[in-house]
Design a protein around this motif. Structure first.
Motif, PDB file in Angstrom:
ATOM      1  N   SER A 203       0.829  -1.202   0.000  1.00 56.51           N
ATOM      2  CA  SER A 203       0.000   0.000   0.000  1.00 56.51           C
ATOM      3  C   SER A 203       0.866   1.255   0.000  1.00 56.51           C
ATOM      4  CB  SER A 203      -0.921  -0.004   1.219  1.00 56.51           C
ATOM      5  OG  SER A 203      -0.162  -0.036   2.416  1.00 56.51           O
TER       6      SER A 203
ATOM      7  N   ASP B  25      -1.779   5.183  -4.338  1.00 56.63           N
ATOM      8  CA  ASP B  25      -3.175   4.793  -4.174  1.00 56.63           C
ATOM      9  C   ASP B  25      -4.095   5.955  -3.802  1.00 56.63           C
ATOM     10  OD1 ASP B  25      -2.155   2.321  -4.630  1.00 56.63           O
ATOM     11  OD2 ASP B  25      -2.313   1.610  -2.564  1.00 56.63           O
ATOM     12  N   ILE B  26      -3.541   6.997  -3.171  1.00 51.04           N
ATOM     13  CA  ILE B  26      -4.387   8.085  -2.677  1.00 51.04           C
ATOM     14  C   ILE B  26      -4.037   9.427  -3.316  1.00 51.04           C
ATOM     15  CG2 ILE B  26      -5.014   9.412  -0.614  1.00 51.04           C
ATOM     16  CD1 ILE B  26      -4.710   6.868   1.012  1.00 51.04           C
TER      17      ILE B  26
ATOM     18  N   TYR C 218      -5.964  11.551  -6.701  1.00 51.88           N
ATOM     19  CA  TYR C 218      -6.558  12.836  -6.323  1.00 51.88           C
ATOM     20  C   TYR C 218      -5.974  13.984  -7.143  1.00 51.88           C
ATOM     21  CZ  TYR C 218      -7.047  17.187  -3.709  1.00 51.88           C
ATOM     22  OH  TYR C 218      -7.279  18.496  -3.365  1.00 51.88           O
TER      23      TYR C 218
ATOM     24  N   TYR D 148      -1.037   3.208   4.741  1.00 51.53           N
ATOM     25  CA  TYR D 148      -2.059   4.212   5.027  1.00 51.53           C
ATOM     26  C   TYR D 148      -3.240   3.634   5.805  1.00 51.53           C
ATOM     27  CZ  TYR D 148      -3.892   2.254   0.616  1.00 51.53           C
ATOM     28  OH  TYR D 148      -4.322   1.425  -0.386  1.00 51.53           O
ATOM     29  N   LYS D 149      -3.314   2.314   5.922  1.00 50.91           N
ATOM     30  CA  LYS D 149      -4.370   1.719   6.745  1.00 50.91           C
ATOM     31  C   LYS D 149      -4.026   1.793   8.233  1.00 50.91           C
ATOM     32  CE  LYS D 149      -5.722  -1.334   2.989  1.00 50.91           C
ATOM     33  NZ  LYS D 149      -5.826  -2.733   2.498  1.00 50.91           N
TER      34      LYS D 149
ATOM     35  N   ALA E  77     -10.400   9.363  -1.295  1.00 49.60           N
ATOM     36  CA  ALA E  77     -10.083   7.930  -1.212  1.00 49.60           C
ATOM     37  C   ALA E  77     -11.143   7.180  -0.408  1.00 49.60           C
ATOM     38  CB  ALA E  77      -8.704   7.746  -0.584  1.00 49.60           C
ATOM     39  N   LYS E  78     -11.667   7.814   0.634  1.00 48.50           N
ATOM     40  CA  LYS E  78     -12.721   7.180   1.447  1.00 48.50           C
ATOM     41  C   LYS E  78     -14.005   7.038   0.638  1.00 48.50           C
ATOM     42  CE  LYS E  78     -15.083   7.589   5.916  1.00 48.50           C
ATOM     43  NZ  LYS E  78     -16.466   7.633   5.427  1.00 48.50           N
TER      44      LYS E  78
ATOM     45  N   ARG F  29     -14.252   6.483  -2.367  1.00 51.95           N
ATOM     46  CA  ARG F  29     -14.065   5.418  -3.366  1.00 51.95           C
ATOM     47  C   ARG F  29     -13.703   4.080  -2.732  1.00 51.95           C
ATOM     48  NH1 ARG F  29     -14.243   9.951  -5.218  1.00 51.95           N
ATOM     49  NH2 ARG F  29     -14.630  10.490  -7.394  1.00 51.95           N
TER      50      ARG F  29
ATOM     51  N   THR G  10     -11.165   3.230  -0.807  1.00 55.93           N
ATOM     52  CA  THR G  10      -9.753   2.876  -0.626  1.00 55.93           C
ATOM     53  C   THR G  10      -9.385   2.834   0.844  1.00 55.93           C
ATOM     54  OG1 THR G  10      -9.253   3.974  -2.728  1.00 55.93           O
ATOM     55  CG2 THR G  10      -7.387   3.489  -1.283  1.00 55.93           C
ATOM     56  N   VAL G  11      -9.921   3.753   1.634  1.00 50.80           N
ATOM     57  CA  VAL G  11      -9.672   3.801   3.080  1.00 50.80           C
ATOM     58  C   VAL G  11     -11.007   3.915   3.806  1.00 50.80           C
ATOM     59  CG1 VAL G  11      -7.389   4.858   2.854  1.00 50.80           C
ATOM     60  CG2 VAL G  11      -9.397   6.326   3.062  1.00 50.80           C
TER      61      VAL G  11
END
Length: 406
Positions: free
Chosen positions: A80, A85-86, A90, A129-130, A171-172, A174, A176-177
């Protein structure tokens, strides 16, 4: 190894191989992603032993094929990545959104956000990022401290955090987080960070000892070593001191006081210059440093000075910061006068102690590897203890001038 010469950088997009030279080397190198199961960075790097770029490309392809034929557990999919990924999705969206705006200010919004992310992303390399606790700790401690030290205003700092919030919100949305990290409020941003008292840092040292006694995990004794090292000299907490090797210290002599040893460190790749030479205080030199050396007395010169058996220094940086904040919170020391005091606050303690001892601002700035303006405005200008010391420096005998009466 050194610094990559960007002019020599070539990429094989299909295989995601990078080929390059270091500025201090003649031969080409290549690297490709193989996963953190093999290397802490996730990358396999190979010296190609050639100065010819065409031969280097051929050898890089061969190295790639050999590796993947011999290591069936290798994956080319990265772990990750906040950047991939984020942030990048964006930023691409933001640039597209404002591309056709007629107003110049809006038209460049995507580029401005990209510029801010280029500053921020270095703090999140190899961060999952998690793990929202680590993400928030980096924001509250390292990023806020770094932006303040760079002289950014409160409103400008808030814009950096706004970019982070917007990235994670998208990201949230979509999937992802699951969470959006909390960022410091404007009040916290504008609240000066107070230094720790030495007695308070001693309490945190004792907390490290107790944790070791309970768990028998030597990590906590090495945390105590690290915190004491930061107190001893003008280090920036983080990778700068953690990357020091056993060979990066020496004792130098004062000709006027030959019986006194002066402990000098060599710190490389600092925020402001390639090499910095912090000098430890006398108490650390006489009473504490030998304890650090003797904790692992059989190490070699190229082993790390601190936490010598932990290879992943970026993860270590985050872990030590979280440990310090946890112990400080346990002792009701972390939240102070409307602000917080993370690990970086030890730097404020160092500046204040030097100021109390009568050291002039210019010398403090040299010891701390920053500018006199930053020392005064960030580390001394607003703390209560610094103002007390400033008051002590004001001459108490004032000459009263009697004005003539007309």
């Amino acid at each position: 190894m050194g610094v990559i010469d960007k002019k020599t950088l070539k990429k094989i997009p299909r295989l995601k191989i990078s080929i390059y030279k270091y500025k201090n080397k003649n031969d080409y190198y290549c690297k490709f992603y193989v996963g953190k199961i093999h290397y802490s960075s996730g990358y396999k790097e190979v010296s190609l032993k050639t100065k010819n770029i065409n031969e280097a490309i051929s050898k890089a392809n061969t190295e790639f094929k050999i590796w993947f034929s011999e290591h069936k557990d290798t994956t080319t999919k990265k772990d990750s990545s906040i950047d991939l990924d984020i942030a990048q999705p964006y930023l691409r969206f933001k640039i597209r959104k404002y591309k056709h705006k007629t107003h110049l200010k809006n038209n460049e919004q995507g580029e401005r956000d990209s510029s801010k992310w280029n500053y921020l992303k270095t703090f999140f390399e190899d961060v999952d990022y998690k793990d929202m606790e680590t993400v928030e700790q980096i924001i509250d401690d390292e990023i806020l401290s770094s932006l303040v030290e760079d002289g950014r205003s409160g409103s400008t700092i808030n814009k950096y955090f706004s970019v982070l919030t917007q990235m994670f919100k998208r990201a949230k949305d979509r999937g992802t987080v699951n969470y959006i990290p909390d960022t410091p409020t404007q009040q916290v941003i504008n609240t000066p960070r107070e230094p720790y008292e030495n007695s308070e840092l001693n309490l945190i040292n004792n907390r490290c000892k107790k944790e070791y006694e309970k768990t028998k995990d030597i990590f906590f004794l090495e945390c105590k070593d690290y915190f004491n090292l930061l107190r001893s000299a003008g280090f920036r907490p983080g990778l700068e001191p953690l990357n020091m090797k056993r060979s990066d210290y020496q004792f130098i002599k004062d000709r006027d006081n030959p019986e006194t040893d002066i402990l000098k460190f060599t710190v490389r790749n600092t925020k402001t210059k390639p090499i910095h030479y912090p000098i430890a205080n006398d108490f650390f030199t006489k009473h504490i440093f030998s304890e650090i050396l003797n904790r692992h007395s059989d190490l070699k010169d190229d082993d790390y000075l601190l936490f010598p058996f932990i290879k992943d220094r970026k993860t270590l940086k985050n872990k030590t910061g979280k440990t310090f904040s946890r112990f400080s919170k346990d002792l009701n020391l972390y939240y102070h006068k409307g602000g917080t005091r993370p690990l970086y606050s030890i730097r404020h303690t160092y500046a204040t102690e030097k100021w109390k001892q009568g050291t002039v601002i210019e010398d403090i700035s040299k010891l701390m590897n920053t500018s006199p303006r930053m020392v005064m405005s960030v580390y001394l200008g607003n703390s209560d203890e610094a103002l007390v010391q400033l008051h002590k420096r004001i001459p108490k005998k004032l000459k009263i001038v009697k004005w003539p009466i007309f």
